[in-house]
Enzyme design. Sequence first.
Site, PDB file in Angstrom:
ATOM      1  N   ASP A 135       0.846  -1.199   0.000  1.00 33.09           N
ATOM      2  CA  ASP A 135       0.000   0.000   0.000  1.00 33.09           C
ATOM      3  C   ASP A 135       0.877   1.244   0.000  1.00 33.09           C
ATOM      4  O   ASP A 135       2.014   1.206   0.482  1.00 33.09           O
ATOM      5  CB  ASP A 135      -0.854   0.038   1.279  1.00 33.09           C
ATOM      6  CG  ASP A 135      -2.090  -0.838   1.190  1.00 33.09           C
ATOM      7  OD1 ASP A 135      -2.429  -1.315   0.095  1.00 33.09           O
ATOM      8  OD2 ASP A 135      -2.721  -1.039   2.246  1.00 33.09           O
ATOM      9  N   ARG A 187      -1.213  -0.542  -8.659  1.00 33.40           N
ATOM     10  CA  ARG A 187      -2.576  -0.113  -8.342  1.00 33.40           C
ATOM     11  C   ARG A 187      -2.578   1.415  -8.421  1.00 33.40           C
ATOM     12  O   ARG A 187      -1.741   2.066  -7.787  1.00 33.40           O
ATOM     13  CB  ARG A 187      -2.934  -0.573  -6.929  1.00 33.40           C
ATOM     14  CG  ARG A 187      -4.316  -0.143  -6.481  1.00 33.40           C
ATOM     15  CD  ARG A 187      -4.439  -0.151  -4.956  1.00 33.40           C
ATOM     16  NE  ARG A 187      -4.232  -1.459  -4.368  1.00 33.40           N
ATOM     17  CZ  ARG A 187      -3.922  -1.618  -3.072  1.00 33.40           C
ATOM     18  NH1 ARG A 187      -3.780  -0.577  -2.263  1.00 33.40           N
ATOM     19  NH2 ARG A 187      -3.737  -2.818  -2.587  1.00 33.40           N
ATOM     20  N   HIS A 230     -13.900   4.058  -7.373  1.00 36.49           N
ATOM     21  CA  HIS A 230     -15.349   3.854  -7.474  1.00 36.49           C
ATOM     22  C   HIS A 230     -15.957   4.880  -8.408  1.00 36.49           C
ATOM     23  O   HIS A 230     -17.169   5.015  -8.490  1.00 36.49           O
ATOM     24  CB  HIS A 230     -15.997   3.988  -6.086  1.00 36.49           C
ATOM     25  CG  HIS A 230     -15.238   3.293  -5.015  1.00 36.49           C
ATOM     26  ND1 HIS A 230     -14.242   3.895  -4.292  1.00 36.49           N
ATOM     27  CD2 HIS A 230     -15.309   2.017  -4.572  1.00 36.49           C
ATOM     28  CE1 HIS A 230     -13.725   3.033  -3.445  1.00 36.49           C
ATOM     29  NE2 HIS A 230     -14.341   1.888  -3.593  1.00 36.49           N
ATOM     30  N   ARG A 291     -10.501   7.627   7.315  1.00 35.99           N
ATOM     31  CA  ARG A 291     -10.226   8.055   5.927  1.00 35.99           C
ATOM     32  C   ARG A 291     -11.446   7.822   5.036  1.00 35.99           C
ATOM     33  O   ARG A 291     -11.747   8.635   4.162  1.00 35.99           O
ATOM     34  CB  ARG A 291      -9.002   7.315   5.367  1.00 35.99           C
ATOM     35  CG  ARG A 291      -7.683   7.804   5.960  1.00 35.99           C
ATOM     36  CD  ARG A 291      -6.493   7.373   5.119  1.00 35.99           C
ATOM     37  NE  ARG A 291      -6.258   5.947   5.163  1.00 35.99           N
ATOM     38  CZ  ARG A 291      -5.577   5.314   6.126  1.00 35.99           C
ATOM     39  NH1 ARG A 291      -5.061   6.006   7.129  1.00 35.99           N
ATOM     40  NH2 ARG A 291      -5.401   4.008   6.096  1.00 35.99           N
ATOM     41  N   GLU A 295     -13.837  10.821   3.016  1.00 37.09           N
ATOM     42  CA  GLU A 295     -13.946  10.863   1.553  1.00 37.09           C
ATOM     43  C   GLU A 295     -15.300  11.346   1.084  1.00 37.09           C
ATOM     44  O   GLU A 295     -15.459  11.718  -0.070  1.00 37.09           O
ATOM     45  CB  GLU A 295     -13.722   9.448   0.978  1.00 37.09           C
ATOM     46  CG  GLU A 295     -12.268   9.135   0.754  1.00 37.09           C
ATOM     47  CD  GLU A 295     -11.980   7.650   0.689  1.00 37.09           C
ATOM     48  OE1 GLU A 295     -10.805   7.309   0.585  1.00 37.09           O
ATOM     49  OE2 GLU A 295     -12.926   6.837   0.774  1.00 37.09           O
TER      50      GLU A 295
HETATM   51  C1  LIG Z   1      -8.707  -1.083  -3.818  1.00 34.90           C
HETATM   52  C2  LIG Z   1      -8.284   0.249  -3.279  1.00 34.90           C
HETATM   53  C3  LIG Z   1      -7.053   0.372  -2.662  1.00 34.90           C
HETATM   54  C4  LIG Z   1      -6.625   1.604  -2.175  1.00 34.90           C
HETATM   55  N1  LIG Z   1      -5.351   1.736  -1.668  1.00 34.90           N
HETATM   56  C5  LIG Z   1      -4.907   2.963  -1.324  1.00 34.90           C
HETATM   57  C6  LIG Z   1      -3.561   3.171  -0.948  1.00 34.90           C
HETATM   58  O1  LIG Z   1      -2.741   2.245  -0.915  1.00 34.90           O
HETATM   59  N2  LIG Z   1      -3.174   4.433  -0.609  1.00 34.90           N
HETATM   60  C7  LIG Z   1      -4.049   5.498  -0.661  1.00 34.90           C
HETATM   61  O2  LIG Z   1      -3.640   6.635  -0.376  1.00 34.90           O
HETATM   62  N3  LIG Z   1      -5.330   5.318  -0.993  1.00 34.90           N
HETATM   63  C8  LIG Z   1      -5.787   4.090  -1.333  1.00 34.90           C
HETATM   64  N4  LIG Z   1      -7.097   3.931  -1.716  1.00 34.90           N
HETATM   65  C9  LIG Z   1      -8.073   5.036  -1.492  1.00 34.90           C
HETATM   66  C10 LIG Z   1      -8.118   6.005  -2.654  1.00 34.90           C
HETATM   67  O3  LIG Z   1      -6.919   6.764  -2.649  1.00 34.90           O
HETATM   68  C11 LIG Z   1      -9.317   6.966  -2.553  1.00 34.90           C
HETATM   69  O4  LIG Z   1      -9.211   7.715  -1.378  1.00 34.90           O
HETATM   70  C12 LIG Z   1     -10.671   6.274  -2.591  1.00 34.90           C
HETATM   71  O5  LIG Z   1     -10.662   5.195  -3.468  1.00 34.90           O
HETATM   72  C13 LIG Z   1     -11.775   7.236  -3.066  1.00 34.90           C
HETATM   73  O6  LIG Z   1     -11.493   7.677  -4.358  1.00 34.90           O
HETATM   74  P1  LIG Z   1     -12.301   7.216  -5.678  1.00 34.90           P
HETATM   75  O7  LIG Z   1     -11.295   6.888  -6.707  1.00 34.90           O
HETATM   76  O8  LIG Z   1     -13.288   6.171  -5.384  1.00 34.90           O
HETATM   77  O9  LIG Z   1     -12.969   8.540  -6.226  1.00 34.90           O
HETATM   78  P2  LIG Z   1     -13.885   9.657  -5.549  1.00 34.90           P
HETATM   79  O10 LIG Z   1     -13.969  10.733  -6.576  1.00 34.90           O
HETATM   80  O11 LIG Z   1     -13.414  10.010  -4.182  1.00 34.90           O
HETATM   81  O12 LIG Z   1     -15.294   8.944  -5.413  1.00 34.90           O
HETATM   82  C14 LIG Z   1     -16.056   8.546  -6.544  1.00 34.90           C
HETATM   83  C15 LIG Z   1     -17.366   7.953  -6.037  1.00 34.90           C
HETATM   84  O13 LIG Z   1     -17.082   6.765  -5.295  1.00 34.90           O
HETATM   85  C16 LIG Z   1     -17.941   6.633  -4.176  1.00 34.90           C
HETATM   86  N5  LIG Z   1     -17.114   6.698  -2.931  1.00 34.90           N
HETATM   87  C17 LIG Z   1     -15.790   7.018  -2.857  1.00 34.90           C
HETATM   88  N6  LIG Z   1     -15.356   6.930  -1.575  1.00 34.90           N
HETATM   89  C18 LIG Z   1     -16.421   6.566  -0.844  1.00 34.90           C
HETATM   90  C19 LIG Z   1     -16.628   6.308   0.537  1.00 34.90           C
HETATM   91  N7  LIG Z   1     -15.640   6.420   1.432  1.00 34.90           N
HETATM   92  N8  LIG Z   1     -17.862   5.968   0.951  1.00 34.90           N
HETATM   93  C20 LIG Z   1     -18.884   5.820   0.070  1.00 34.90           C
HETATM   94  N9  LIG Z   1     -18.753   6.048  -1.257  1.00 34.90           N
HETATM   95  C21 LIG Z   1     -17.557   6.403  -1.704  1.00 34.90           C
HETATM   96  C22 LIG Z   1     -18.895   7.797  -4.243  1.00 34.90           C
HETATM   97  O14 LIG Z   1     -20.023   7.355  -4.986  1.00 34.90           O
HETATM   98  C23 LIG Z   1     -18.112   8.835  -5.034  1.00 34.90           C
HETATM   99  O15 LIG Z   1     -18.930   9.745  -5.703  1.00 34.90           O
HETATM  100  C24 LIG Z   1      -7.512   2.727  -2.251  1.00 34.90           C
HETATM  101  C25 LIG Z   1      -8.745   2.597  -2.888  1.00 34.90           C
HETATM  102  C26 LIG Z   1      -9.123   1.401  -3.414  1.00 34.90           C
HETATM  103  C27 LIG Z   1     -10.449   1.311  -4.133  1.00 34.90           C
END
Ligand SMILES: Cc1cc2nc3c(=O)[nH]c(=O)nc-3n(C[C@H](O)[C@H](O)[C@H](O)COP(=O)(O)OP(=O)(O)OC[C@H]3O[C@@H](n4cnc5c(N)ncnc54)[C@H](O)[C@@H]3O)c2cc1C
Length: 310
Positions: A135, A187, A230, A291, A295
Amino acid sequence: MIDRIYRSTVLGVAGRKPIEQLVRTRAWGVAQRFVAGEESSTAIAAVQELAQDGILGNLDLLGEFVSSPETANTFAEQVLALQTQAAAAGIRPYVSVKLSSVGQGQTVEGADLGLTNARRIVGQAKRLGGFVCLDMEDHPRVDQTLEQFRVLVNEFGHDTVGTVLQSYLYRSEADRASLDDLQPNLRIVKGAYLEPASVAMPDKADVDASYRRLVYAHLKAGNYTNVASHDESIIQDVKHFVLAHGIPKTQFEFQMLYGIRRDLQRELAQQGYTVRAYIPYGRDWYAYFSRRIAERPANVMFVLRGMLKG
Ligand SMILES: Cc1cc2nc3c(=O)[nH]c(=O)nc-3n(C[C@H](O)[C@H](O)[C@H](O)COP(=O)(O)OP(=O)(O)OC[C@H]3O[C@@H](n4cnc5c(N)ncnc54)[C@H](O)[C@@H]3O)c2cc1C
């Protein structure tokens, strides 16, 4: 900019000890939407349940910023046990590890303990046919994590160990290019930590644009790419990109977090894409949970409602 202010407010409040105590005692029920229990057995059961929908798992024992070598070694032992338990349950032991939780930054017998423990975990993954993703944590750790990733790929191969790049960091595109010689399994995420504007883009539109550039560049370079988001518009764009460039479904996968957009996870799996859910579990769930709350504004109401219900 508003996203940043919201995130910094929530993480600032969540970082206060009395708030942590209150949430830990009153919000465990709510946290279980995002965390698959406190034990490895519940996390493995979650993988088995997701498998019924054709969704793969990525197990993550929660814990970070461990300060003593003893705690770091205990943590590493737990991850090793998790890999063995998963394999015994007939599941490919695919795990994620934060190097800070296994001792990164602590020197023991002249070596970085994080790297020593990561070697044990990645070595075991290789023997069991599993995989380890390192990570990515907050920005002061990026250099060392990428250096250690390079060492581990050279020793164990890119089919056994991968890492993460965060699109909010200005440096990530250059980092991605600098890793190309390893043909790395990466990733791509947007980034979950509260970072200063000197290192991370404050505007969401820039983070999203950088995200697309990173994914497209990594796919075009022929490397395995984990599209961890997402964001539906990004997912749609990636689908179009791979079609337009003749990139096979075997060269990438979609990854999402446990408990978030399960509908979308199922839909993508039904469409024949590889989908993997990141399944966190363990007693040390508070920082991860904070975290996730930071979000999305709607999540604060979700937590408050859950706490009021008891
Ligand atoms: C498999 C995976 C591994 C990850 N590993 C790391 C890592 O190693 N280091 C790191 O810094 N970050 C990590 N993250 C977190 C990532 O950096 C983001 O903070 C997180 O994924 C939200 O961003 P998003 O791309 O979904 O887009 P966003 O623009 O934040 O969200 C898009 C849509 O997704 C949905 N959504 C997003 N977050 C949430 C939530 N918390 N609750 C409910 N709905 C939500 C909502 O519908 C939102 O409109 C990881 C995420 C994933 C999916």
